[in-house]
Motif scaffolding. Structure first.
Motif, PDB file in Angstrom:
ATOM      1  N   GLY A 101      73.313 -33.835   9.804  1.00 20.81           N
ATOM      2  CA  GLY A 101      72.801 -33.311   8.818  1.00 20.81           C
ATOM      3  C   GLY A 101      72.996 -33.756   7.275  1.00 20.81           C
ATOM      4  N   ARG A 104      69.763 -34.400   5.294  1.00 25.73           N
ATOM      5  CA  ARG A 104      69.326 -33.241   4.681  1.00 25.73           C
ATOM      6  C   ARG A 104      70.139 -32.843   3.493  1.00 25.73           C
ATOM      7  NH1 ARG A 104      65.693 -30.208   7.740  1.00 25.73           N
ATOM      8  NH2 ARG A 104      65.382 -29.127   5.807  1.00 25.73           N
ATOM      9  N   GLU A 152      66.555 -40.321  10.354  1.00 25.31           N
ATOM     10  CA  GLU A 152      67.181 -38.838  10.104  1.00 25.31           C
ATOM     11  C   GLU A 152      66.871 -38.931   8.345  1.00 25.31           C
ATOM     12  OE1 GLU A 152      71.105 -38.385  10.734  1.00 25.31           O
ATOM     13  OE2 GLU A 152      70.898 -38.802  12.845  1.00 25.31           O
ATOM     14  N   ALA A 156      64.405 -35.842   6.778  1.00 24.21           N
ATOM     15  CA  ALA A 156      64.986 -35.125   5.793  1.00 24.21           C
ATOM     16  C   ALA A 156      64.108 -35.100   4.416  1.00 24.21           C
ATOM     17  CB  ALA A 156      66.321 -35.314   5.440  1.00 24.21           C
TER      18      ALA A 156
END
Length: 469
Positions: A101, A104, A152, A156
């Motif tokens: 994450g 993000r 990723e 994001a």
């Protein structure tokens, strides 16, 4: 650009704004292209206005420098600047484990900061790839993280409604042909093929990509890189993409670094939050929100964009100093975005002692970064009364109304051929870190205080022993 003002000129006007010299600037000075070439691809020229429209509207983006160098915490040039042997440096790959994450968090921070696009270092000069590439096993999907970090990142950014940019360093300190390709034709063929294949992967495997941000084309010329063929491939794969000018070709936009200098084309100033691009664990010299807001304003005033960097920590966390500054900038933009995003540049040819200017249509925005509260000289000079006065010489358009952008409160003003004076302003700045006054004008506004020199009434005080009129 005629009438352009560089960053030094602005800081001279701004006076006490802190200036951070970057150690990275000295390193990057040696990375100039081996040569420059002017190659105009018909598709690129014909489609540029359409492809660049969103970028001109975006104004503000986030750069992300993240790689193995983040683990060491001595900035992104550590491998070369400290002469770390390649077999030793490679051991970092197994330790490179960004937390789930992390991307993000970057994207959410960018959105809170008012940034509209993001650019990630998919491969910096160290040669380590953040995506699952078939060209080398020296990548994040095979070591440490065991994940495709580019995927990723792309996901994001899209989740937050941000445009996606991928940085790619042509220079490579790790690849065995990365230096010898300069003089060895066989090595050059292998290395150039490697770079083309990696760019192809990046623009084929992640859906729509909005920006390709090349960097450092050492040690080859644009012809040796086959840079025109590379760009043709890029546009074949991504018809809507924009590319910068760091593969030796002109590109769609210029990239002044560590400085704000207008160009006679689309341009984007890229800069750091502290001294370096990559994480430096001992560097706490964070630019305050006032500095970032004023640098952003200067870029917009001169018709450019601002790409501001974060250097995440080894696990991908954003350093607290970057978070605090960006959140303060975002709060300011939520109130003052009308003075930034729709602005079309070239609002002024000079700065005031405490002001900068942007414009959009018939609106002129006065950015007051040092609030001129109740000057003690007001007891002597009527022009500084009543109460706090913001005065601007050389406003070349009739002003119809004025208001504080923060509160919407109307502002009284007087205007003649020499000066505009906004009067009765509060003693305390209405906004932080910069207060903005919105003027509605009769036509397209423009400010240049130098223009009043020949028009100023001159009285010849004490010339020849008497005042002349």
């Amino acid at each position: 650009m005629t009438g352009s003002i560089d960053r030094r000129g602005f800081l001279g006007a701004a006076g006490s704004l802190p200036l951070l010299a970057s150690g990275a600037a000295a390193q990057e000075a040696d990375d100039a292209s081996a040569a420059k070439a002017s190659v105009r691809l018909p598709y690129q020229e014909e489609s540029r206005a359409r492809r660049m429209k969103w970028w001109h509207e975006a104004k503000f983006g986030m750069f992300v420098h993240y790689g193995l160098y983040s683990i060491i915490g001595h900035q992104e040039w550590v491998m070369e600047s400290e002469g770390i042997p390649i077999p030793e440096y490679e051991k970092l790959a197994a330790q490179f484990r960004p937390k789930p994450g992390a991307a993000r968090e970057w994207a959410r921070l960018a959105k809170r900061a008012g940034q509209k696009y993001m650019v990630l270092t998919t491969k910096h000069h160290e040669g380590f790839c953040l995506w699952d590439t078939a060209t080398t096993d020296y990548n994040a999907a095979r070591h440490g993280a065991k994940r495709d970090l580019v995927r990723e990142f792309v996901e994001a950014a899209r989740a937050e409604g941000l445009r996606v940019g991928l940085y790619y360093s042509l220079m490579d300190w790790h690849h065995p042909d990365g230096a010898r390709c300069k003089d060895d034709a066989d090595a050059r063929e292998r290395f150039v093929g490697y770079a083309h294949a990696q760019v192809r992967e990046l623009l084929s495997n992640y859906g729509k990509i909005d920006i390709l941000w090349y960097d450092v084309d050492w040690p080859l010329t644009p012809q040796q890189w086959r840079a025109d063929a590379m760009n043709r491939m890029v546009f074949d794969l991504q018809p809507d993409i924009i590319v910068n000018n760091r593969n030796g070709l002109e590109g769609d936009f210029g990239t002044p670094e560590h400085r704000i200098t207008a160009e006679d084309r689309a341009w984007e100033s890229c800069n750091t939050m502290n001294y370096g691009w990559g994480y430096q664990r001992s560097d706490d010299q964070w630019k305050p929100a006032k500095r970032v807001v004023n640098d952003l304003t200067l870029c917009v005033q001169q018709g450019g964009n601002y790409l501001l960097n974060i250097g995440p920590e080894p696990d991908g966390s954003v350093p607290r100093g970057s978070v605090e500054t960006l959140e303060a900038v975002g709060a300011w933009l939520r109130t003052n975005g009308a003075a930034i995003y729709p602005a079309d540049g070239r609002a002024a040819g000079a700065f005031g002692n405490y002001t900068n200017f942007t414009k959009a249509g018939d609106k002129l925005y006065i950015h007051v970064y040092f609030w001129p509260s109740r000057s003690p000289a007001a007891a002597v000079l009527p022009s500084l009364r009543p109460e706090t006065v913001v005065a601007v010489g050389g406003v070349r358009t009739k002003v119809l109304s004025a208001r504080l952008l923060k509160t919407g409160a109307p502002v009284a003003f007087t205007q003649d051929a020499i000066a505009l004076r906004l009067t009765g302003l509060p003693e305390v700045p209405p906004d932080d870190p910069t207060s903005v006054i919105e003027l509605t004008c009769e036509g397209t506004p423009y400010v240049r205080h130098h223009l009043i020199r020949p028009e100023w009434p001159r009285y010849g005080v004490n010339v020849g022993g008497a005042r002349s009129s």
